[in-house]
Design an enzyme around this catalytic site. Structure first.
Site, short mmCIF file in Angstrom:
data_model
loop_
_atom_site.label_atom_id
_atom_site.label_comp_id
_atom_site.label_asym_id
_atom_site.label_seq_id
_atom_site.Cartn_x
_atom_site.Cartn_y
_atom_site.Cartn_z
N GLU A 1 -9.92 7.15 3.81
CA GLU A 1 -10.76 6.39 4.53
C GLU A 1 -10.00 4.98 5.09
O GLU A 1 -9.10 4.85 3.97
CB GLU A 1 -12.13 6.01 3.80
N LYS B 1 0.81 -1.14 -0.03
CA LYS B 1 0.04 -0.07 -0.04
C LYS B 1 0.91 1.21 0.07
O LYS B 1 0.35 2.41 -0.46
CB LYS B 1 -1.01 -0.03 1.27
N SER C 1 1.82 -9.86 -0.85
CA SER C 1 1.34 -8.50 -0.64
C SER C 1 1.78 -7.82 0.61
O SER C 1 1.91 -6.74 0.72
CB SER C 1 -0.09 -8.32 -1.03
C1 LIG Z 1 -5.13 -3.93 1.76
C2 LIG Z 1 -4.32 -5.32 1.43
C3 LIG Z 1 -4.78 -6.23 0.44
C4 LIG Z 1 -5.93 -5.96 -0.29
O1 LIG Z 1 -5.92 -4.65 -1.22
P1 LIG Z 1 -5.72 -4.94 -2.75
O2 LIG Z 1 -6.30 -3.34 -3.08
O3 LIG Z 1 -6.58 -5.77 -3.22
O4 LIG Z 1 -4.37 -4.96 -2.98
C5 LIG Z 1 -4.15 -7.17 0.13
N1 LIG Z 1 -2.77 -7.80 1.05
C6 LIG Z 1 -2.58 -6.72 1.85
C7 LIG Z 1 -1.32 -7.06 2.76
C8 LIG Z 1 -3.15 -5.52 2.22
O5 LIG Z 1 -2.79 -4.63 3.11
#
Ligand SMILES: *Cc1c(COP(=O)(O)O)cnc(C)c1O
Length: 395
Positions: free
Chosen positions: A113, A91, A379
């Site tokens: 938000e 993010k 992610s």
């Molecule tokens: C917020 C988040 C997601 C989901 O958000 P996307 O916009 O679909 O990427 C996925 N993995 C992590 C670690 C997150 O913090």
């Protein structure tokens, strides 16, 4: 039709996208739409963005070959280590890009938000970095559930505003943020945290996250000699980490793309967040896309064990990828995600975010030949999910 991932001038990916917003918001969104491409393509922006990604975020993140996991699965799995980014997830890539954009638009105040608080923390972080005022809207229910992230935002100097209306969760926080933006159009930029919202946000966020697939291409070539993987896998909440991981492979037809949604307690249990299965076209957060709704068009409350996938829609790019078959959408349950996380912990010594664990859970179901090369976008890291893991996995 345009070639994905580029939307049309009005923000359409096939029939999905656009900007369905109240008239009072038109000027704000239009200012952004008129300026974002010129700013993103400006040399001084690129230099500053690249420098911060390198020295502040910690990019490029490694592409790590998970050999023990690969041996179990029968194909070659590479993990793109977004979990090693500053603040623990992808993010921050978007937040850094948008704060630089906001400064170039002359904005001095940032709003956002947040549901689980991850995007709120990333936004509070870049506001501290840039010296800009930061206000984060968060549902009162979420504030209670996500206390550590609320604490982080406050330590970083952000003001966290509790929202008590509706179900006091993400969609109510979004409404409050939009109200704020209407009232403070001149000095305020609204940082949206995924590839959702009215055009140009989905395209803006996808471009800022596309650094993920750009790095994957270079790293895979350097490490294996292969120009392209056979498949890329990512979890989807709103879709930003998947958009970033898919971006530079979208027009490579030999690369299969797999997007994994949260099935919650099971797709047909009414406690799920599998939007492409349960959803239908409609407008959510200013965009025509797929969302979970009842027969009256009211948004259905989603469920997932992972707060980041607990979202009742997906971005318009993903709605288009699902509709035209370019990406294959799968779903993993809460329980499957927990087991997959546990497997990664024990085979590779990595504690993943619960969101990412859904992508991991789909790995053994991928219709791929043995020895295929698969890149999975890791992610985020699992620090924030420690108490959930301890409840379910510790013996
Ligand atoms: C917020 C988040 C997601 C989901 O958000 P996307 O916009 O679909 O990427 C996925 N993995 C992590 C670690 C997150 O913090």
């Amino acid at each position: 039709m345009q070639t994905l991932p580029q939307p049309t001038e009005n923000g359409y990916y096939g029939k999905f996208g656009g900007a369905f917003i109240p008239e009072l918001l038109r000027a704000n969104v239009e200012e952004l739409r008129r300026n974002y491409l010129a700013i993103l393509n400006d040399q001084s922006f690129c230099r500053e963005f690249d420098e911060l990604l390198r020295d502040y975020v910690g990019r490029p993140t490694p592409l790590y070959e998970a050999r023990r996991l690969s041996a179990l699965l029968g194909f070659r799995v590479f993990l793109k280590r977004e979990d090693l980014c500053h603040t623990g997830a992808h993010k921050i890539n978007n937040a850094v890009g948008q704060i630089l954009l906001a400064k170039r638009l002359g904005k001095t105040r940032i709003i956002a938000e947040t549901g689980a608080g991850q995007h709120g923390v990333a936004t509070a972080t870049v506001c501290a970095l840039a010296g800009l005022e930061c206000v984060v809207y968060m549902g009162a229910t979420d504030i209670e559930r996500q206390a550590p992230n609320v604490g982080r935002m406050k330590l970083l100097g952000a003001k966290v505003v509790p929202v008590h209306s509706g179900s006091a969760t993400l969609k109510d926080a979004t409404n409050e943020a939009i109200r704020d933006w209407i009232a403070h159009a001149a000095d305020t930029h609204y940082i949206i945290g995924s590839v959702v919202g009215p055009h140009p946000y989905p395209d803006l966020v996808a471009r800022l996250q596309s650094v993920i697939s750009r790095e994957i291409r270079t790293q895979l070539k350097a490490q294996t000699g292969q120009a392209l993987p056979d498949a890329v896998v990512a979890c989807v909440g709103g879709g930003s980490n998947a958009a970033g991981a898919f971006y530079h492979f979208l027009d490579e037809p030999t690369v299969k793309l797999f997007a994994v949604e949260a099935a919650g307690e099971g797709i047909h249990t009414s406690r799920s967040a599998a939007t492409t299965v349960l959803g239908s076209p409609g407008v959510i957060h200013g965009s025509y896309t797929l969302l979970m709704q009842d027969e009256y068009g009211q948004i259905t409350e989603p469920h997932s064990i992972s707060a980041g996938l607990d979202y009742p829609g997906i971005g318009p790019l993903h709605a288009a990828l699902s509709a035209n078959g370019r990406a294959t959408f799968l779903a993993a349950t809460d329980e499957e995600a927990l087991q997959a996380a546990s497997l990664l912990m024990h085979t590779e010594g990595i504690i993943p975010a619960l969101e990412t664990a859904h992508a991991l859970a789909a790995l053994h179901r991928l219709p791929l030949p043995a020895q295929a090369t698969v890149v999975l976008n890791l992610s985020g890291r699992g620090d924030k999910d420690l108490s959930t893991y301890l409840t379910h996995l510790a013996q």
